[in-house]
Design an enzyme around this catalytic site. Structure first.
Site, short mmCIF file in Angstrom:
data_model
loop_
_atom_site.label_atom_id
_atom_site.label_comp_id
_atom_site.label_asym_id
_atom_site.label_seq_id
_atom_site.Cartn_x
_atom_site.Cartn_y
_atom_site.Cartn_z
N HIS A 153 124.33 64.64 37.16
CA HIS A 153 123.15 64.52 38.05
C HIS A 153 122.62 65.91 38.38
O HIS A 153 123.17 66.63 39.22
CB HIS A 153 123.48 63.77 39.34
CG HIS A 153 122.25 63.50 40.16
ND1 HIS A 153 121.55 62.32 40.07
CD2 HIS A 153 121.57 64.26 41.05
CE1 HIS A 153 120.50 62.36 40.88
NE2 HIS A 153 120.50 63.54 41.49
N ASN A 170 115.19 69.29 48.86
CA ASN A 170 115.05 68.76 50.23
C ASN A 170 116.25 68.97 51.12
O ASN A 170 116.46 68.20 52.06
CB ASN A 170 114.73 67.25 50.19
CG ASN A 170 113.45 66.97 49.47
OD1 ASN A 170 112.44 67.63 49.71
ND2 ASN A 170 113.47 66.02 48.55
N ASP A 218 123.68 68.01 41.37
CA ASP A 218 122.37 67.82 42.01
C ASP A 218 121.54 69.11 42.04
O ASP A 218 120.54 69.20 42.76
CB ASP A 218 122.48 67.24 43.42
CG ASP A 218 121.14 66.72 43.93
OD1 ASP A 218 120.35 66.23 43.12
OD2 ASP A 218 120.87 66.82 45.15
N HIS A 276 118.58 68.28 38.02
CA HIS A 276 117.14 68.17 37.77
C HIS A 276 116.62 69.49 37.21
O HIS A 276 117.30 70.51 37.26
CB HIS A 276 116.38 67.92 39.09
CG HIS A 276 116.92 66.82 39.95
ND1 HIS A 276 116.74 65.49 39.67
CD2 HIS A 276 117.63 66.86 41.11
CE1 HIS A 276 117.29 64.76 40.62
NE2 HIS A 276 117.85 65.56 41.51
N TYR A 322 118.47 54.76 43.53
CA TYR A 322 118.67 55.69 44.65
C TYR A 322 118.18 55.01 45.91
O TYR A 322 116.99 54.71 46.04
CB TYR A 322 117.90 56.99 44.38
CG TYR A 322 118.20 58.11 45.38
CD1 TYR A 322 119.40 58.13 46.08
CD2 TYR A 322 117.31 59.15 45.59
CE1 TYR A 322 119.68 59.15 46.98
CE2 TYR A 322 117.58 60.17 46.48
CZ TYR A 322 118.77 60.17 47.18
OH TYR A 322 119.06 61.17 48.07
C1 0GY Z 1 118.45 64.07 44.61
C2 0GY Z 1 118.00 63.79 45.98
C3 0GY Z 1 116.75 63.90 46.48
C4 0GY Z 1 115.54 64.08 45.76
C5 0GY Z 1 115.27 63.61 44.52
O1 0GY Z 1 113.90 63.24 42.72
C6 0GY Z 1 113.97 63.71 43.85
O2 0GY Z 1 113.03 64.24 44.44
O3 0GY Z 1 116.18 63.01 43.81
C7 0GY Z 1 116.60 63.77 47.96
O4 0GY Z 1 115.64 64.33 48.51
O5 0GY Z 1 117.47 63.14 48.58
O6 0GY Z 1 119.18 63.28 44.04
O7 0GY Z 1 118.09 65.08 44.07
#
Ligand code: 0GY
Length: 306
Positions: free
Chosen positions: A33, A263, A258, A35, A159
């Site tokens: 996990h 955030n 992560d 990004h 999620y």
């Molecule tokens: C994560 C959690 C968050 C955000 C996202 O795609 C996203 O913007 O997943 C969060 O703000 O809790 O898993 O990265």
């Protein structure tokens, strides 16, 4: 070229100099996990985004992978890119087979686009139920996406917040693919691990097609990271939840950093310390190998050697 975007007020950037973990990850570890954010000048953030991050591109992700001793990544489409999967796909394709992707698609996605994503290395879609991140998608639209991706052998990453499971679990049970739950379903870690809310989550997970990411203690914890005075363990309030999930479902748990940690408002974790958190929750070498290598390989690289 500078990014044409201004970060959201108070945005915390990812940690630039992560420590070298003391816990040696097993050979073949998958960060299941993470990004990529942009870079925004190359891969613009989506107009409908709820936050504007600082850049966190593929080169930085791959540098972190190598620094931590990770072998492979699963790159999950972040909401700041909406349903434009270009940055994620570019990173997956640049990885030389060492990354897979999880996309966001709209209900009108074509079969040709899904095939293109599949060939690029995408193996799932993400359904996001956090109101602060996305506008609620009608369940009919999500069901239509699920029907389209099921023939590809993909799964659905879900999620949601722990308190919302009661309302959502009937819908989840109707989906035709394996499900992968982000961040243990975001339990409220101030509640008892034996309490009714987490019991519901464990019951939900107690079916063969549900996998759980034992990730984001830094997002769930109220006790926080280790003190700078060298306190040994981090995120102690999240530990019983991670331990419980791994003990009950050792063959369907996954781990991830992560990175770049969207955030977070009070602190940015040192990714090296996030690796050092792992043996607190996966307490045997067998559990660790399943969590970090065997399980993610089965889901994302079936048939490949780690
Ligand atoms: C994560 C959690 C968050 C955000 C996202 O795609 C996203 O913007 O997943 C969060 O703000 O809790 O898993 O990265």
């Amino acid at each position: 070229m500078s990014a044409p975007f201004t970060k959201s007020p108070g945005w915390l950037d990812w940690y630039r100099n992560p420590s070298t973990p003391r816990f040696a990850l097993p050979q073949g570890t998958v960060d299941a996990h993470c990004h990529v954010f942009g870079p925004g000048a190359e891969f613009p953030f989506a107009p409908e985004r709820r936050y504007t991050p600082g850049d966190g591109g593929k080169e930085e992700l791959f540098a972190l992978r190598d620094h931590l001793g990770v072998s492979r990544n699963v790159i999950v489409q972040a909401t700041c890119h909406g349903a434009d999967n270009s940055a994620m796909v570019d990173a997956v394709q640049a990885s030389g087979g060492r990354a897979r992707g999880v996309a966001t698609v709209r209900p009108d996605v074509t079969d040709a686009e899904l095939r293109r994503l599949d060939e690029a290395g995408v193996r799932g879609v993400r359904f996001n139920f956090l109101k602060r991140l996305v506008s609620a998608a009608p369940k009919d639209d999500l069901a239509a996406i699920a029907e389209k991706i099921a023939p590809l052998g993909w799964h659905i990453v879900i999620y949601f917040e722990g308190a919302d499971l009661a309302e959502l679990e009937g819908f989840f049970a109707s989906l035709p693919t394996p499900l992968v739950v982000d961040h243990m379903g975001r339990p409220d870690v101030t509640k008892p691990v034996d309490g009714p809310e987490f019991a519901r989550f464990l019951r939900f997970t107690d079916r063969n097609n549900v996998w759980v990411k034992v990730s984001c203690p830094e997002r769930l914890s109220l006790t926080g990271p280790p003190a700078l005075d060298g306190q040994e363990h981090a995120y102690t309030d999240a530990v019983p939840f991670g331990r419980r999930v791994i003990a009950e479902f050792p063959d369907r748990v996954l781990w991830g950093t992560d990175w770049p940690h969207p955030n977070l408002t009070d602190h940015m974790p040192d990714d090296g310390l996030l690796v050092d958190y792992i043996p607190q929750v996966a307490v045997t070498a067998e559990q660790q190998h399943k969590l970090l290598v065997d399980n993610p390989m089965r889901l994302y690289w079936p048939g490949d050697d780690a």
